[in-house]
Design a protein around this motif. Structure first.
Motif, PDB file in Angstrom:
ATOM      1  N   GLN A 127      -5.476  17.115  -3.353  1.00 25.41           N
ATOM      2  CA  GLN A 127      -6.135  18.284  -3.950  1.00 25.41           C
ATOM      3  C   GLN A 127      -7.404  18.583  -3.166  1.00 25.41           C
ATOM      4  O   GLN A 127      -8.134  17.657  -2.785  1.00 25.41           O
ATOM      5  N   LYS A 152      -1.057  12.816  -4.653  1.00 22.51           N
ATOM      6  CA  LYS A 152      -1.456  14.070  -5.294  1.00 22.51           C
ATOM      7  C   LYS A 152      -2.668  14.708  -4.606  1.00 22.51           C
ATOM      8  O   LYS A 152      -3.764  14.794  -5.181  1.00 22.51           O
ATOM      9  N   ARG A 196       3.478  12.136  -0.992  1.00 17.33           N
ATOM     10  CA  ARG A 196       2.708  13.269  -1.535  1.00 17.33           C
ATOM     11  C   ARG A 196       2.634  13.214  -3.052  1.00 17.33           C
ATOM     12  O   ARG A 196       1.600  13.494  -3.648  1.00 17.33           O
ATOM     13  N   LYS A 197       3.752  12.871  -3.683  1.00 16.10           N
ATOM     14  CA  LYS A 197       3.772  12.805  -5.139  1.00 16.10           C
ATOM     15  C   LYS A 197       2.830  11.732  -5.666  1.00 16.10           C
ATOM     16  O   LYS A 197       2.208  11.901  -6.722  1.00 16.10           O
ATOM     17  N   LYS A 198       2.724  10.647  -4.918  1.00 18.40           N
ATOM     18  CA  LYS A 198       1.910   9.532  -5.398  1.00 18.40           C
ATOM     19  C   LYS A 198       0.416   9.738  -5.152  1.00 18.40           C
ATOM     20  O   LYS A 198      -0.419   9.334  -5.967  1.00 18.40           O
ATOM     21  N   LYS A 225      -5.204   7.421  -1.362  1.00 17.95           N
ATOM     22  CA  LYS A 225      -5.490   8.407  -2.399  1.00 17.95           C
ATOM     23  C   LYS A 225      -6.998   8.594  -2.573  1.00 17.95           C
ATOM     24  O   LYS A 225      -7.495   9.719  -2.689  1.00 17.95           O
ATOM     25  N   ARG A 281      -9.118  12.056  -1.742  1.00 22.48           N
ATOM     26  CA  ARG A 281      -9.899  12.679  -2.801  1.00 22.48           C
ATOM     27  C   ARG A 281     -11.353  12.833  -2.367  1.00 22.48           C
ATOM     28  O   ARG A 281     -11.983  13.875  -2.592  1.00 22.48           O
TER      29      ARG A 281
END
Length: 395
Positions: free
Chosen positions: A365, A363, A359-361, A333, A337
């Protein structure tokens, strides 16, 4: 749908109604059905709407030009061979000099149509009255009725001695859903093999997950993928006993061997990772691809090939790897980021984590894209991060 309902679709009124529904929106069917029932019998409207939905779904398999002229049953459309695969298989038979084929368990006639289109005479056999009616209508709709005889019968009663080749497509579904045991096919694989042995040439369509040990020693086994999706396996008789093939469509491009190579050794992840096509993996030909690439496996049990140099191959997709990390969601993650990755492709092999769960965990962007492989490297859960190589890989 009953044979009587289907017969109504073949009347001038039924054909005109069906043609008018080519571009209908299934979400608006209730209002549309109410309006149409003011002008047509309710049973005909229901049959036409159902057939229109099946035609729309069949475009992916048969293309719009054929799909909107053909007829389907709900199960028949799902089980029918995708048109490019059927055309490829018909072409192989033609190259063998085959001019007539007994197509046993013909379904809605997709394979018979492909054979007839290249001038092969076909006896298409099925025991279900509705399926037979649909297959016959398809032969007529595509202008191939002179080459296709459709017969309602039990395939075990058919004398195939007058035909150059036999094609068998046993049903792989039962009332409880898809079956994976070849002896649970209808008819069983053992019966199909005996029928194939009596013919000069034969091809049996089987599920791509068929165990290699179930392949008769005198058969050639071919796994076929279309646009990257493994569609089927075929057992060929009278061709090249013991040969194993992986064929990729469009093309075709075929990798084959009569003497499989030993499994390649595993080693450290290099700059490039290659994901073999599913047909290559099913055919157990990963070692042949690794040899072409001068590559190695990332783990003895994982079908990813890695190499330090980029080489062209049509049999695998290449990725340039930027990071090799121990598995860890927090670390992934943070890295995504930091790099502004918002478009994340997740692939897994040898990992229990599901792509959507990941993907949910994490996130993702941001404006950039990346591919993460959840896998094992030398036995350890790992994450490989990279991106597809944009240079052509099939030169």
């Amino acid at each position: 749908m009953t044979p009587e309902d289907f017969a109504a679709l073949l009347t001038p009124e039924g054909r005109a109604l069906l043609d008018s529904l080519r571009d209908h929106d299934p979400a608006q069917e209730l209002a549309l059905a109410t309006r149409l029932r003011r002008e047509h019998p309710a049973a005909l409207v229901s049959a036409a709407l159902g057939q229109a939905r099946l035609r729309q779904r069949a475009v992916a398999k048969f293309g719009a030009e054929d799909a909107f002229r053909m007829y389907f049953t709900p199960g028949g459309g799902e089980m029918a061979t995708r048109a490019p695969v059927a055309s490829y298989r018909a072409g192989r038979l033609a190259e063998l000099g085959v001019r007539s084929v007994a197509d046993l368990c013909c379904g809605i006639g997709g394979d018979a149509l492909a054979l007839a289109r290249i001038g092969i005479r076909v006896l298409a056999v099925d025991r279900d009255p509705l399926t037979v009616a649909v297959a016959r209508a398809n032969a007529e709709a595509l202008g191939l009725a002179e080459l296709i005889e459709v017969r309602e019968a039990d395939v075990t009663d058919i004398d195939t001695s007058g035909y150059d080749a036999v094609f068998l497509d046993p049903a792989r579904r039962s009332g409880r859903g898809r079956t994976f045991d070849p002896e649970s096919y209808s008819p069983p694989l053992s019966w199909a093999v005996e029928a194939a042995r009596r013919a000069r040439y034969a091809a049996i369509k089987v599920a791509p997950g068929i165990p290699h040990e179930a392949v008769p020693p005198e058969a050639e086994a071919e796994w076929i993928s279309d646009q990257g999706d493994v569609k089927e396996a075929v057992l060929w008789f009278g061709t090249a006993p013991g040969t194993v093939r992986a064929t990729l469509l469009p093309g075709p491009r075929t990798l084959h061997t009569g003497d499989p190579l030993p499994d390649p050794e595993a080693g450290p992840v290099g700059r490039y990772l290659y994901e073999p096509d599913g047909a290559v993996i099913r055919a157990h030909l990963v070692a042949e691809v690794a040899e072409q690439l001068a590559g190695r496996l990332i783990d003895p049990t994982i079908a990813y090939v890695t190499a330090d140099e980029l080489r062209a191959t049509p049999y695998a997709t290449a990725y340039e790897i930027t990071d090799v990390l121990p598995f860890g969601l927090k670390k992934l993650k943070a890295l995504l980021r930091e790099r502004g990755v918002g478009i994340l492709t997740v692939k897994k092999r040898g990992s229990a984590i599901e792509p959507e769960e990941l993907r949910k965990k994490v996130k993702p962007q941001g404006p950039h894209s990346a591919t993460v492989f959840l896998t094992r490297v030398a036995g350890a859960p790992s994450m490989l991060i990279g991106s597809p190589v944009t240079a052509p890989q099939d030169r």
